[in-house]
Design a protein around this motif. Structure first.
Motif, PDB file in Angstrom:
ATOM      1  N   TYR A   1       0.774  -1.204   0.045  1.00  0.00           N
ATOM      2  CA  TYR A   1       0.124  -0.041  -0.041  1.00  0.00           C
ATOM      3  C   TYR A   1       0.712   1.255  -0.097  1.00  0.00           C
TER       4      TYR A   1
ATOM      5  N   GLN B   1      -2.083   3.939  -1.184  1.00  0.00           N
ATOM      6  CA  GLN B   1      -3.310   3.717  -1.939  1.00  0.00           C
ATOM      7  C   GLN B   1      -3.549   2.255  -1.780  1.00  0.00           C
TER       8      GLN B   1
ATOM      9  N   LEU C   1      -5.216   1.247   0.355  1.00  0.00           N
ATOM     10  CA  LEU C   1      -5.485   0.643   2.088  1.00  0.00           C
ATOM     11  C   LEU C   1      -6.771   0.993   2.556  1.00  0.00           C
ATOM     12  N   GLY C   2      -7.678   0.179   2.001  1.00  0.00           N
ATOM     13  CA  GLY C   2      -9.217   0.290   2.328  1.00  0.00           C
ATOM     14  C   GLY C   2      -9.695   1.241   1.718  1.00  0.00           C
ATOM     15  N   ARG C   3     -10.499   2.281   2.361  1.00  0.00           N
ATOM     16  CA  ARG C   3     -11.062   3.331   1.743  1.00  0.00           C
ATOM     17  C   ARG C   3     -10.052   4.723   1.751  1.00  0.00           C
ATOM     18  N   PHE C   4      -8.865   4.616   2.534  1.00  0.00           N
ATOM     19  CA  PHE C   4      -7.873   5.423   2.518  1.00  0.00           C
ATOM     20  C   PHE C   4      -6.859   5.741   1.384  1.00  0.00           C
ATOM     21  N   SER C   5      -6.476   6.841   0.692  1.00  0.00           N
ATOM     22  CA  SER C   5      -5.342   7.066  -0.026  1.00  0.00           C
ATOM     23  C   SER C   5      -4.867   8.619  -0.022  1.00  0.00           C
TER      24      SER C   5
ATOM     25  N   TYR D   1     -10.569  10.023   1.546  1.00  0.00           N
ATOM     26  CA  TYR D   1     -11.541   8.763   2.087  1.00  0.00           C
ATOM     27  C   TYR D   1     -12.497   8.556   1.169  1.00  0.00           C
TER      28      TYR D   1
ATOM     29  N   LYS E   1     -18.786   4.770  -2.017  1.00  0.00           N
ATOM     30  CA  LYS E   1     -18.838   4.099  -3.520  1.00  0.00           C
ATOM     31  C   LYS E   1     -18.909   4.961  -4.781  1.00  0.00           C
TER      32      LYS E   1
END
Length: 462
Positions: free
Chosen positions: A326, A365, A367-371, A404, A407
């Motif tokens: 990530y 990037q 990493l789940g919904r985080f970037s 964050y 959808k």
């Protein structure tokens, strides 16, 4: 105001069409270039101004259409049509009261420009013996028309004291090029090309009554040769070389009847691209650039001054490393030794030419919904005049971006100058006189860099 729209679709399986349109408008007041001494003595603050009437407004509208077709034999045909409308009005005061001790030295630069053109190319692959030769032939055309391009001495934006330059500009640049790529062996590839550019410059001087009109034309040929050696999938060595040119202001080109208006630039770089293991990519290159003629634009006097031949040489280094699944690290470093040729040693520095720059940072990037990213940019101290007696101070600035995602939505936080460093964005060695001074002073003038600035954004996708 900033609007942008884009359409991308297929007219058929072999043809795609891309249409883009954009427009923006901006109006501002600014502090302009302020002298070091005014801040050091407390006359103004770091973000203060000497002439509070500096500023301006600008707008631009762009339309672009691109059509790409792949033929049954895998040739590629590209067509591009573009149009731009550009308006610009800027009020500046670089020297304050050096020339006019009563009204000040404020100037207005104004332009109303239409530009349009066409780019087209045809790429084809043919077999030469056992080798596949890739050939690209292209043509380019651009035409610029400006109306009442102006440089004037003004006061408080609303009073014109004297017009230095006032006229209509008509510029045409047409070019044709050929690019050939041939793999000479499984490990060795050669790329060669040549382009021919024709420039036609016309200037109608409206300061004369009746207006005077003159034009000048010139042509330049620019070849290139690039060689690539790839001993393995992890290593490539390359040598690139070519000739280019430095264009010039029509208001200078026409009076010289087209002589010495497209000085040649010769450059080369020897480099290596190395991927020692899957998560690390390294690129290093030594480069050289020789310029037949340097030009210096003196904005407040409306002239372009030639300053002789120059040479730049240096080393570039780039690194891309994937630390984890990530987290990514990148860094670019560039060193240079720029010098004017034919000058005495110690008097041969090129003002404001960078000697050491770097940019890079960490990105995350997936990493789940985080970037997001944490970036830096660095500029070392550099000479501000020919003998290096005045120095443009360097800086180190960091920026943060955090996102964050949902959808169909994204919330973002953008922070410029994360650590609120005080830095100078542009710097010039300028001779100016303040209202309280009896004689001009030559020193660094600068525009302050952006302080800590945070912005929260929300995006919706559909």
């Amino acid at each position: 105001m900033n609007l942008f729209g884009k359409y991308h679709g297929h007219l058929s399986e072999a043809t795609r069409l891309t249409l883009t349109g954009s427009t923006f408008y901006s109006k501002w007041n600014h502090s302009g270039q302020i002298p070091d001494r005014a801040v050091a003595t407390g006359l103004i603050g770091y973000f203060g101004s000497i002439d509070p009437n500096e500023g301006g407004e600008t707008s631009r509208t762009n339309l672009n259409a691109e059509l790409v077709t792949v033929t049954p034999n895998n040739s590629v045909i590209r067509h591009q049509l573009f149009y731009g409308k550009y308006d610009f009005e800027l009020y500046s005061n670089f020297t304050f009261f050096r020339a006019d001790s009563i009204n000040g030295d404020q100037i207005r630069q104004k332009e109303n420009r239409h530009l349009w053109g066409y780019n087209g190319s045809f790429t084809n692959n043919i077999t030469v013996g056992s080798k596949e030769l890739t050939t690209t032939v292209g043509i380019q055309y651009r035409q610029d028309l400006t109306k009442e391009t102006e440089l004037s001495h003004t006061k408080n934006r609303n009073k014109t004291l004297e017009q230095y330059q006032f006229g209509n500009i008509h510029e045409i640049n047409a070019g044709i090029y050929v690019n050939e790529t041939l793999p000479l062996s499984p490990r060795f590839t050669a790329n060669a090309g040549v382009r021919i550019d024709v420039f036609r410059n016309q200037y109608e001087d409206l300061l004369f009554n009746p207006a005077s009109k003159a034009q000048a034309s010139t042509t330049i040929i620019s070849p290139k040769l690039n060689l690539y050696y790839t001993p393995s999938a992890q290593l490539q060595i390359y040598l690139k070389s070519g000739k280019g040119f430095h264009s010039n202001d029509t208001r200078v080109v026409v009076p010289q009847n087209g002589r010495r208006i497209l000085p040649a630039a010769y450059g080369s770089d020897l480099g290596v691209i190395w991927k020692p293991f899957p998560r690390l990519l390294v690129n290093a290159a030594a480069w050289y650039l020789w310029l037949e003629q340097e030009f210096i634009y003196v904005g407040d006097e409306g002239v372009v001054e030639p300053s002789g031949q120059s040479r730049r040489q240096g080393i570039d280094f780039s690194l891309r490393y994937q630390l984890t699944n990530y987290l990514y690290l990148d860094a670019d470093v560039s060193t240079a030794k720029p010098r004017a040729l034919g000058e005495t040693e110690g008097q041969d520095y090129l003002p404001l030419a960078p000697v050491l720059t770097s940019a890079g940072g960490l990105s995350w990037q997936g990493l789940g919904r985080f970037s997001g990213s944490l970036r830096y940019r660095y500029m070392a101290d550099r000479p501000a005049n020919e003998d290096n007696s005045l120095v443009a101070k360097g800086y180190l600035v960091s920026d943060l971006q955090a996102n964050y995602s949902f959808k169909k939505q994204q919330i973002g936080l953008s922070v410029q100058n994360l650590f609120n460093n005080r830095w100078k964005e542009t710097q010039f060695a300028t001779e100016s006189r303040l209202l309280t001074e009896t004689a001009p002073v030559n020193e660094i003038h600068f525009t302050p860099g952006t302080p800590f600035f945070a912005r929260l954004s929300w995006s919706l996708f559909w």
